[in-house]
Design a protein around this motif. Sequence first.
Motif, PDB file in Angstrom:
ATOM      1  N   UNK A   1     -20.253  69.202 -40.419  1.00 33.29           N
ATOM      2  CA  UNK A   1     -19.241  69.945 -39.681  1.00 33.29           C
ATOM      3  C   UNK A   1     -19.605  71.427 -39.669  1.00 33.29           C
ATOM      4  N   UNK A   2     -18.991  72.175 -38.800  1.00 36.72           N
ATOM      5  CA  UNK A   2     -19.341  73.579 -38.595  1.00 36.72           C
ATOM      6  C   UNK A   2     -19.458  74.349 -39.906  1.00 36.72           C
ATOM      7  N   UNK A   3     -20.537  75.100 -40.031  1.00 34.85           N
ATOM      8  CA  UNK A   3     -20.732  75.925 -41.228  1.00 34.85           C
ATOM      9  C   UNK A   3     -19.703  77.038 -41.314  1.00 34.85           C
ATOM     10  N   UNK A   4     -18.988  77.311 -40.221  1.00 31.50           N
ATOM     11  CA  UNK A   4     -17.922  78.317 -40.230  1.00 31.50           C
ATOM     12  C   UNK A   4     -16.631  77.764 -40.837  1.00 31.50           C
ATOM     13  N   UNK A   5     -16.591  76.445 -41.026  1.00 33.56           N
ATOM     14  CA  UNK A   5     -15.373  75.807 -41.515  1.00 33.56           C
ATOM     15  C   UNK A   5     -15.528  75.157 -42.879  1.00 33.56           C
ATOM     16  N   UNK A   6     -16.761  74.952 -43.325  1.00 36.21           N
ATOM     17  CA  UNK A   6     -16.985  74.224 -44.569  1.00 36.21           C
ATOM     18  C   UNK A   6     -18.320  74.618 -45.180  1.00 36.21           C
ATOM     19  N   UNK A   7     -18.452  74.347 -46.479  1.00 30.04           N
ATOM     20  CA  UNK A   7     -19.709  74.574 -47.177  1.00 30.04           C
ATOM     21  C   UNK A   7     -20.644  73.384 -47.101  1.00 30.04           C
ATOM     22  N   UNK A   8     -20.272  72.357 -46.322  1.00 27.82           N
ATOM     23  CA  UNK A   8     -21.082  71.145 -46.257  1.00 27.82           C
ATOM     24  C   UNK A   8     -22.503  71.425 -45.766  1.00 27.82           C
ATOM     25  N   UNK A   9     -22.634  72.290 -44.761  1.00 31.39           N
ATOM     26  CA  UNK A   9     -23.955  72.618 -44.224  1.00 31.39           C
ATOM     27  C   UNK A   9     -24.825  73.272 -45.294  1.00 31.39           C
ATOM     28  N   UNK A  10     -24.292  74.280 -45.977  1.00 32.39           N
ATOM     29  CA  UNK A  10     -25.064  74.964 -47.011  1.00 32.39           C
ATOM     30  C   UNK A  10     -25.425  74.027 -48.158  1.00 32.39           C
ATOM     31  N   UNK A  11     -24.511  73.126 -48.486  1.00 36.16           N
ATOM     32  CA  UNK A  11     -24.771  72.161 -49.551  1.00 36.16           C
ATOM     33  C   UNK A  11     -25.902  71.218 -49.155  1.00 36.16           C
ATOM     34  N   UNK A  12     -25.901  70.787 -47.893  1.00 29.78           N
ATOM     35  CA  UNK A  12     -26.955  69.889 -47.407  1.00 29.78           C
ATOM     36  C   UNK A  12     -28.308  70.596 -47.383  1.00 29.78           C
TER      37      UNK A  12
END
Length: 279
Positions: free
Chosen positions: A85-96
């Motif tokens: 999901x959008x990196x502006x809304x969650x840390x999921x991108x950075x974690x991945x």
Amino acid sequence: MGYKILIDSCGEIPQSLMSTGVVENIPLSIMVEDETIIDDETFDQKSFLEKVAKSKNCPKSACPSPEGYMKAFECEADRIYVVTLSSKLSGSYNSAVLGKNLYEEEYSDKQIVVLDSKSASVGQTLIAMKIVEAEEAGLSFEEVIAKAEQFREEEHTYFVLESLETLRKNGRLSNLKALAADVLNIKPVMGADPDGNIVQLDKARGMKKALDKMVTQMFKNVGNTEEKVLAISHCNCLERAEWVKELALSKGTFKDCFIVDTRGISSLYANDGGIIMVV
């Protein structure tokens, strides 16, 4: 050895995508009072909505850990696409991304890319479907990424919710200066800008008028829809989603159209009665 697509659990996986056998959800978690709910196949939307309705505090979400992503990389596939999901809304991108970097420090047996959807929910789903299409066409890893990124830049995300309070209290509306007052039954028509931030596009008095304006906005921005897939996700309001689908189909032609119910994270932020539309 094939390929695999990892979608964090904000993205719904319809049966048509699940049947490919190449897609896996990476679960986020949700905290309601003192309970932690894992957003995986055990998620029960009805029970979750009841708990949220009874809670005095705003529920929170937590992204997957880098270790969670690393574990998912330990598979037979040699090409892995991660859609967050959008990196502006969650840390999921950075974690991945961190999980990818840590994995590649130890192993060099796979090609891995992490794609920021700049969207959420079925916006992630459509990107995953484009990856499947490109892979099945025999494109190279780099060509598949280029196709997915091009598709992402042309994707349009919209939503209308009964309430924006969960988004507001969790800091997802920090870039918006003003929103219509709930007391007047004014429903903002929301969307995502090119960077994946939430923006207000329009507003209307009442849910039905707001959904009508959402569909109007979509046709205004997208233009020709004949080669587009219309994806709609709903939080416990199938009849409302069907109405939006029929309204859109009465105004234009689409390559395909599907409706799914929201998973845990999308249910958290869409709230009971929310509609998300992506094309």
